[in-house]
Write a protein that holds these residues in place. Structure first.
Motif, mmCIF file in Angstrom:
data_model
loop_
_atom_site.group_PDB
_atom_site.id
_atom_site.type_symbol
_atom_site.label_atom_id
_atom_site.label_comp_id
_atom_site.label_asym_id
_atom_site.label_seq_id
_atom_site.Cartn_x
_atom_site.Cartn_y
_atom_site.Cartn_z
ATOM 1 N N TYR A 179 0.702 -1.207 0.212
ATOM 2 C CA TYR A 179 -0.104 -0.058 0.257
ATOM 3 C C TYR A 179 0.604 1.004 0.323
ATOM 4 O O TYR A 179 1.943 1.119 0.620
ATOM 5 N N PRO A 180 0.397 1.963 -0.797
ATOM 6 C CA PRO A 180 1.140 3.615 -0.480
ATOM 7 C C PRO A 180 0.676 4.090 0.852
ATOM 8 O O PRO A 180 0.105 3.528 1.480
ATOM 9 N N VAL A 181 1.136 6.012 0.873
ATOM 10 C CA VAL A 181 1.482 5.957 1.836
ATOM 11 C C VAL A 181 -0.017 6.711 2.122
ATOM 12 O O VAL A 181 -0.620 7.077 1.105
ATOM 13 N N LEU A 182 -0.887 5.865 3.551
ATOM 14 C CA LEU A 182 -2.299 6.630 4.025
ATOM 15 C C LEU A 182 -2.555 7.796 4.813
ATOM 16 O O LEU A 182 -3.178 7.892 5.497
ATOM 17 N N ASP A 183 -1.525 8.499 5.665
ATOM 18 C CA ASP A 183 -1.687 8.948 6.687
ATOM 19 C C ASP A 183 -0.527 10.309 6.203
ATOM 20 O O ASP A 183 -0.056 10.907 5.210
ATOM 21 N N GLY A 184 -1.205 11.503 6.629
ATOM 22 C CA GLY A 184 -0.935 12.960 6.099
ATOM 23 C C GLY A 184 -1.343 13.265 4.947
ATOM 24 O O GLY A 184 -0.703 13.675 4.076
ATOM 25 N N LEU A 185 -2.732 12.809 4.088
ATOM 26 C CA LEU A 185 -2.785 12.931 3.040
ATOM 27 C C LEU A 185 -3.406 14.682 2.665
ATOM 28 O O LEU A 185 -3.770 15.038 3.683
ATOM 29 N N ASP B 229 -9.020 11.255 8.794
ATOM 30 C CA ASP B 229 -9.420 10.001 8.867
ATOM 31 C C ASP B 229 -10.314 9.745 7.645
ATOM 32 O O ASP B 229 -10.320 8.552 7.875
ATOM 33 N N ARG B 230 -10.929 10.343 7.313
ATOM 34 C CA ARG B 230 -11.941 10.407 6.364
ATOM 35 C C ARG B 230 -11.146 10.189 5.410
ATOM 36 O O ARG B 230 -11.297 8.722 4.035
ATOM 37 N N VAL B 231 -10.455 10.742 5.020
ATOM 38 C CA VAL B 231 -9.312 10.926 3.727
ATOM 39 C C VAL B 231 -8.854 9.378 3.501
ATOM 40 O O VAL B 231 -8.064 9.058 3.119
ATOM 41 N N LYS B 232 -8.480 9.480 4.192
ATOM 42 C CA LYS B 232 -7.516 8.052 5.124
ATOM 43 C C LYS B 232 -8.525 6.948 4.877
ATOM 44 O O LYS B 232 -7.730 5.493 3.923
ATOM 45 N N PHE B 233 -9.405 6.427 5.064
ATOM 46 C CA PHE B 233 -10.417 5.507 4.794
ATOM 47 C C PHE B 233 -10.815 5.483 3.258
ATOM 48 O O PHE B 233 -10.630 4.846 2.829
ATOM 49 N N ARG B 234 -11.506 6.846 2.684
ATOM 50 C CA ARG B 234 -12.048 6.699 1.748
ATOM 51 C C ARG B 234 -10.214 7.034 0.309
ATOM 52 O O ARG B 234 -10.544 5.965 -0.259
ATOM 53 N N SER B 235 -9.569 6.964 0.380
ATOM 54 C CA SER B 235 -7.773 6.675 -0.335
ATOM 55 C C SER B 235 -7.497 4.787 0.008
ATOM 56 O O SER B 235 -7.052 4.643 -0.863
ATOM 57 N N LYS B 236 -7.459 4.662 1.028
ATOM 58 C CA LYS B 236 -7.427 3.084 0.994
ATOM 59 C C LYS B 236 -8.448 2.775 0.750
ATOM 60 O O LYS B 236 -7.862 1.076 -0.449
ATOM 61 N N GLN B 237 -10.008 2.589 0.727
ATOM 62 C CA GLN B 237 -10.539 1.932 -0.668
ATOM 63 C C GLN B 237 -10.909 2.473 -2.040
ATOM 64 O O GLN B 237 -10.502 0.947 -2.709
ATOM 65 N N ASN B 238 -9.706 3.543 -1.912
ATOM 66 C CA ASN B 238 -9.627 3.442 -3.289
ATOM 67 C C ASN B 238 -8.325 2.575 -3.823
ATOM 68 O O ASN B 238 -8.564 1.725 -5.052
ATOM 69 N N VAL B 239 -7.512 2.298 -2.892
ATOM 70 C CA VAL B 239 -6.676 1.398 -3.307
ATOM 71 C C VAL B 239 -6.971 0.148 -2.973
ATOM 72 O O VAL B 239 -6.106 -0.849 -3.794
ATOM 73 N N ASP B 240 -8.028 -0.283 -1.851
ATOM 74 C CA ASP B 240 -8.259 -1.633 -1.849
ATOM 75 C C ASP B 240 -8.988 -1.868 -3.266
ATOM 76 O O ASP B 240 -8.815 -3.664 -3.858
ATOM 77 N N TYR B 241 -9.800 -1.008 -4.274
ATOM 78 C CA TYR B 241 -10.305 -1.470 -5.016
ATOM 79 C C TYR B 241 -9.673 -1.405 -6.071
ATOM 80 O O TYR B 241 -9.682 -1.835 -7.106
#
Length: 476
Positions: free
Chosen positions: A172-178, A187-199
């Motif tokens: 996974y790429p960086v998920l903090d400090g986005l 925390d919302r930015v981290k959640f949706r960003s990780k979801q994009n990577v998951d998909y």
């Protein structure tokens, strides 16, 4: 003479320098190409991406360059862990992708998998593959879910139609400090960003498993025989260009793609993973590949059933009011040429009535003898016909006086084909027409069908939908 030798020597040096420079440049370009093909983007490109990935991104500006980027056609280099199941022995018609994470409240994944299999017939099960990605970094939760899935769906795993996978956190790429676009909390930015990577990782895995791919969320209920409905819709769109077909109006539910587009979509989600939620990115992706309008079918085949969101366990009561769980008989609408002699209003052309998409034909006040014609590409047997005119907000723009006819014996050139003889099947009543058992009432193979205006009207005419169901193929 001494000066000539000096200038010759300088030219040779310049040539050698140029050759050396070109050699170095070629090597550098090769390394850059390899670097990009491995799924990474150079810093300069990252800056361009950041600048263009705003919610006001202009699809038309980038459509040609994006379509031509061959780097996006390759898979992303990731090592997937098989938690259950093995690689598919053969290619299927449709892959169904699910990505799931641990929820603070409720878990609907098992019910979603159950619905997929229970709502499919034995013949349909032969044509589908279900890929579940457990995308949580909590290994204990993943192990527990794998045990539950393996116990409840063992026969589907053995039959090779259910796979459970996981991607280690290291990929996974960086998920903090986005970037905090749209004033979203961190925390919302981290959640949706990780979801994009998951998909993106899930799409990348599924790219070569089937001809088509549909994305579901992990809290979804399916309509009965949804695969048969999807196949009919795909057949009805044969010959037309599309990137995404939508079978639900909610989130990332029921979005259908050609599998050959999945690598590009995976790269796209990774490139813009921190910019915006996935459902917004999907709109841009569709536009970049030159599908300007939403192509959504009704009734919906998938319904959101989760009460608690996977983000912080918040309540999520969204429901698709176009969903029908019981089996519905979606029309076949075989390929055909459509034409009319009515005065068409703006872009509400004839083709918009002959599909289950939420569009319609709209013509100005028709006169006696005006018609809407359908010429089938091949002669067919028809079992049922249904035509609906008018809409809820324009209930008077119906066909007040009209008839429906079917024809045979085609004449004319390819662009101006028409039938020489017609048989009238009945009159419109209150703007609608429906007839069954057509194959028992019409003894010939049908080449044409037309809606005929039998009396002039001052009201305009909306043909909301034309639905045709076929029976067995005619004898040729």
């Amino acid at each position: 003479r001494h000066n000539l030798k000096y200038f010759d020597k300088m030219r040779c040096l310049r040539k050698r320098s140029a050759v050396s420079f070109l050699g170095i440049l070629v090597v550098c370009l090769l390394f850059m190409n390899l670097y990009i093909e491995d799924g990474y983007v150079l810093e300069g490109d990252k800056q361009l991406i950041r600048e263009t990935a705003t919610h006001q991104l202009n699809p038309e500006r980038y459509v040609h360059s994006f379509k031509d980027l061959s780097n996006f056609s390759g898979s992303i280099n990731i090592s997937y862990r098989y938690l259950a199941g093995t690689p598919l022995p053969r290619k299927r018609y449709l892959t169904i992708g699910l990505s799931s994470v641990k929820r603070k409240k409720g878990n609907y994944l098992l019910e979603t998998i159950k619905s997929i299999f229970e709502q499919s017939s034995y013949e349909e099960l032969k044509e589908i593959a279900v890929v579940v990605q457990l995308a949580d970094f909590d290994s204990a939760w993943c192990e527990g879910m794998v045990q539950d899935i393996s116990q409840k769906f063992a026969h589907h795993i053995i039959a090779g139609r259910l796979i459970v996978i996981h991607v280690p956190e290291d990929y996974y790429p960086v998920l903090d400090g986005l970037k905090r676009n749209y004033n979203d909390p961190e925390d919302r930015v981290k959640f949706r960003s990780k979801q994009n990577v998951d998909y993106a990782f899930l799409l990348n895995f599924c790219a070569n498993l089937s001809d088509y791919y549909v994305m579901l969320e992990d809290d979804v209920r399916c309509s009965k025989n949804f695969l048969t409905a999807v196949k009919k819709v795909i057949t009805s769109r044969e010959g037309s260009y599309w990137v995404t077909l939508e079978f639900s109006k909610l989130g990332y539910i029921g979005k259908l793609y050609h599998s050959h587009d999945l690598p590009r979509l995976a790269h796209f989600l990774l490139m813009f993973y921190q910019e915006m939620p996935c459902d917004w990115l999907l709109i841009h992706f569709r536009g970049l590949l030159a599908q300007k309008e939403v192509i959504r079918f009704k009734p919906s085949l998938f319904q959101h059933m989760g009460y608690y969101s996977s983000y912080k366990g918040a309540e999520n009561k969204l429901k698709d009011d176009d969903f029908e769980e019981e089996s519905f008989d979606i029309p076949d609408n075989p390929p055909a040429n459509l034409h009319t002699n009515m005065n068409v209003f703006e872009n509400y052309e004839a083709s918009k009535a002959y599909s289950s998409v939420d569009e319609y034909f709209w013509g100005k006040a028709p006169s006696t003898g005006d018609f809407y014609g359908i010429v089938f590409e091949k002669p067919i047997k028809i079992s049922k016909i249904k035509v609906v005119t008018g809409t809820e907000d324009r209930q008077n723009d119906i066909l007040h006086h009209g008839a429906l006819e079917v024809g045979e014996k085609i004449v004319g050139s390819k662009k101006a084909r028409q039938c020489t003889t017609y048989l009238r099947l009945g009159e419109f009543k209150n703007g609608n027409f429906e007839i069954t058992d057509v194959e028992h009432k019409v003894l010939f193979d049908i080449n044409c069908m037309r809606i005929l205006v039998t009396k002039s009207q001052k009201e305009w005419l909306i043909i909301k939908s034309i639905s045709v169901w076929t029976s067995q193929a005619p004898n040729q």
